[in-house]
Design a protein around this motif. Sequence first.
Motif, PDB file in Angstrom:
ATOM      1  N   SER A  87       0.836  -1.208   0.000  1.00 40.58           N
ATOM      2  CA  SER A  87       0.000   0.000   0.000  1.00 40.58           C
ATOM      3  C   SER A  87       0.872   1.260   0.000  1.00 40.58           C
ATOM      4  N   SER A  88       0.297   2.359  -0.438  1.00 44.72           N
ATOM      5  CA  SER A  88       1.011   3.639  -0.459  1.00 44.72           C
ATOM      6  C   SER A  88       1.364   4.079   0.955  1.00 44.72           C
ATOM      7  N   ARG A  89       0.469   3.800   1.893  1.00 44.69           N
ATOM      8  CA  ARG A  89       0.728   4.174   3.286  1.00 44.69           C
ATOM      9  C   ARG A  89       1.930   3.415   3.825  1.00 44.69           C
ATOM     10  N   ARG A  90       1.983   2.113   3.578  1.00 47.83           N
ATOM     11  CA  ARG A  90       3.097   1.307   4.055  1.00 47.83           C
ATOM     12  C   ARG A  90       4.413   1.763   3.407  1.00 47.83           C
ATOM     13  N   LEU A  91       4.380   2.076   2.123  1.00 53.49           N
ATOM     14  CA  LEU A  91       5.567   2.564   1.433  1.00 53.49           C
ATOM     15  C   LEU A  91       6.039   3.889   2.033  1.00 53.49           C
ATOM     16  N   ALA A  92       5.108   4.789   2.332  1.00 48.09           N
ATOM     17  CA  ALA A  92       5.459   6.079   2.936  1.00 48.09           C
ATOM     18  C   ALA A  92       6.078   5.880   4.316  1.00 48.09           C
ATOM     19  N   ILE A  93       5.562   4.948   5.095  1.00 45.65           N
ATOM     20  CA  ILE A  93       6.117   4.673   6.425  1.00 45.65           C
ATOM     21  C   ILE A  93       7.527   4.102   6.307  1.00 45.65           C
ATOM     22  N   LEU A  94       7.731   3.203   5.362  1.00 47.93           N
ATOM     23  CA  LEU A  94       9.063   2.629   5.168  1.00 47.93           C
ATOM     24  C   LEU A  94      10.071   3.699   4.759  1.00 47.93           C
ATOM     25  N   ILE A  95       9.657   4.598   3.891  1.00 41.68           N
ATOM     26  CA  ILE A  95      10.563   5.669   3.452  1.00 41.68           C
ATOM     27  C   ILE A  95      10.831   6.652   4.589  1.00 41.68           C
ATOM     28  N   LYS A  96       9.796   6.965   5.362  1.00 39.75           N
ATOM     29  CA  LYS A  96       9.936   7.919   6.458  1.00 39.75           C
ATOM     30  C   LYS A  96      10.913   7.419   7.520  1.00 39.75           C
ATOM     31  N   HIS A  97      10.960   6.126   7.742  1.00 41.46           N
ATOM     32  CA  HIS A  97      11.786   5.566   8.814  1.00 41.46           C
ATOM     33  C   HIS A  97      13.080   4.931   8.304  1.00 41.46           C
ATOM     34  N   LEU A  98      13.572   5.404   7.176  1.00 40.36           N
ATOM     35  CA  LEU A  98      14.861   4.925   6.685  1.00 40.36           C
ATOM     36  C   LEU A  98      15.968   5.385   7.634  1.00 40.36           C
ATOM     37  N   PRO A  99      17.030   4.609   7.763  1.00 38.19           N
ATOM     38  CA  PRO A  99      18.136   5.048   8.625  1.00 38.19           C
ATOM     39  C   PRO A  99      18.830   6.289   8.056  1.00 38.19           C
ATOM     40  N   ARG A 100      19.483   7.056   8.951  1.00 34.27           N
ATOM     41  CA  ARG A 100      20.122   8.311   8.544  1.00 34.27           C
ATOM     42  C   ARG A 100      21.233   8.100   7.526  1.00 34.27           C
ATOM     43  N   ASP A 101      21.840   6.926   7.518  1.00 33.23           N
ATOM     44  CA  ASP A 101      22.934   6.697   6.579  1.00 33.23           C
ATOM     45  C   ASP A 101      22.474   6.063   5.266  1.00 33.23           C
ATOM     46  N   SER A 102      21.166   6.044   5.022  1.00 36.42           N
ATOM     47  CA  SER A 102      20.677   5.481   3.765  1.00 36.42           C
ATOM     48  C   SER A 102      20.931   6.448   2.609  1.00 36.42           C
ATOM     49  N   ALA A 103      20.989   5.903   1.410  1.00 40.22           N
ATOM     50  CA  ALA A 103      21.263   6.725   0.226  1.00 40.22           C
ATOM     51  C   ALA A 103      20.147   7.745  -0.008  1.00 40.22           C
ATOM     52  N   THR A 104      18.917   7.381   0.291  1.00 35.45           N
ATOM     53  CA  THR A 104      17.793   8.299   0.084  1.00 35.45           C
ATOM     54  C   THR A 104      17.893   9.505   1.012  1.00 35.45           C
ATOM     55  N   ILE A 105      18.173   9.273   2.278  1.00 30.90           N
ATOM     56  CA  ILE A 105      18.283  10.374   3.239  1.00 30.90           C
ATOM     57  C   ILE A 105      19.496  11.237   2.900  1.00 30.90           C
ATOM     58  N   ARG A 106      20.597  10.615   2.530  1.00 31.16           N
ATOM     59  CA  ARG A 106      21.786  11.393   2.153  1.00 31.16           C
ATOM     60  C   ARG A 106      21.515  12.254   0.923  1.00 31.16           C
ATOM     61  N   ASP A 107      20.716  11.747  -0.001  1.00 35.20           N
ATOM     62  CA  ASP A 107      20.406  12.514  -1.206  1.00 35.20           C
ATOM     63  C   ASP A 107      19.466  13.675  -0.899  1.00 35.20           C
ATOM     64  N   THR A 108      18.489  13.464  -0.020  1.00 34.78           N
ATOM     65  CA  THR A 108      17.523  14.526   0.275  1.00 34.78           C
ATOM     66  C   THR A 108      18.051  15.536   1.287  1.00 34.78           C
ATOM     67  N   ASP A 109      18.789  15.076   2.314  1.00 32.94           N
ATOM     68  CA  ASP A 109      19.253  15.973   3.379  1.00 32.94           C
ATOM     69  C   ASP A 109      20.668  16.478   3.184  1.00 32.94           C
ATOM     70  N   GLY A 110      21.427  15.832   2.339  1.00 36.73           N
ATOM     71  CA  GLY A 110      22.801  16.272   2.103  1.00 36.73           C
ATOM     72  C   GLY A 110      23.694  15.990   3.290  1.00 36.73           C
ATOM     73  N   GLU A 111      24.549  16.965   3.597  1.00 37.06           N
ATOM     74  CA  GLU A 111      25.537  16.801   4.648  1.00 37.06           C
ATOM     75  C   GLU A 111      24.920  16.718   6.039  1.00 37.06           C
ATOM     76  N   THR A 112      23.723  17.237   6.225  1.00 38.60           N
ATOM     77  CA  THR A 112      23.093  17.194   7.543  1.00 38.60           C
ATOM     78  C   THR A 112      22.764  15.779   7.970  1.00 38.60           C
ATOM     79  N   ALA A 113      22.702  14.843   7.038  1.00 34.00           N
ATOM     80  CA  ALA A 113      22.430  13.444   7.394  1.00 34.00           C
ATOM     81  C   ALA A 113      23.589  12.858   8.176  1.00 34.00           C
ATOM     82  N   ASP A 114      24.791  13.413   8.027  1.00 32.99           N
ATOM     83  CA  ASP A 114      25.957  12.905   8.747  1.00 32.99           C
ATOM     84  C   ASP A 114      25.970  13.348  10.205  1.00 32.99           C
TER      85      ASP A 114
END
Length: 115
Positions: free
Chosen positions: A12-39
């Motif tokens: 479901s879209s809801r489950r996908l959104a929850i999985l994306i929201k709770h990705l670890p800080r060192d994931s490629a998605t978070i690093r791409d969206t947050d940049g250096e602040t993810a470190d």
Amino acid sequence: MDLLDWHRGGLSSRRLAILIKHLPRDSATIRDTDGETADWGVTDYLLAAVVDHLAAANWMFSVVNGDGESDPPEQPVPVPRPGDPAEREPMDETASGAIPPPAQPSPSELAHFFS
């Protein structure tokens, strides 16, 4: 996990959104969206604040207890943090909305404050 399951209707879209929201800080998605602040985590920001406060306290102590004949030491520079405006290109000083830096206290004002 296969993301095609969302397209096929198995995820479901809801489950996908929850999985994306709770990705670890060192994931490629978070690093791409947050940049250096993810470190930087909470601990890193707290340690930077401690270093800044200790440097300011040492500076104030040396200004108040200086001999008065020599020039006072320069004010300490804060630890650079990710996303700070100092890391970005400098703004034009004549631009509207530019805030002038606060006036620095004199040694006599600092001595009066701490006495």
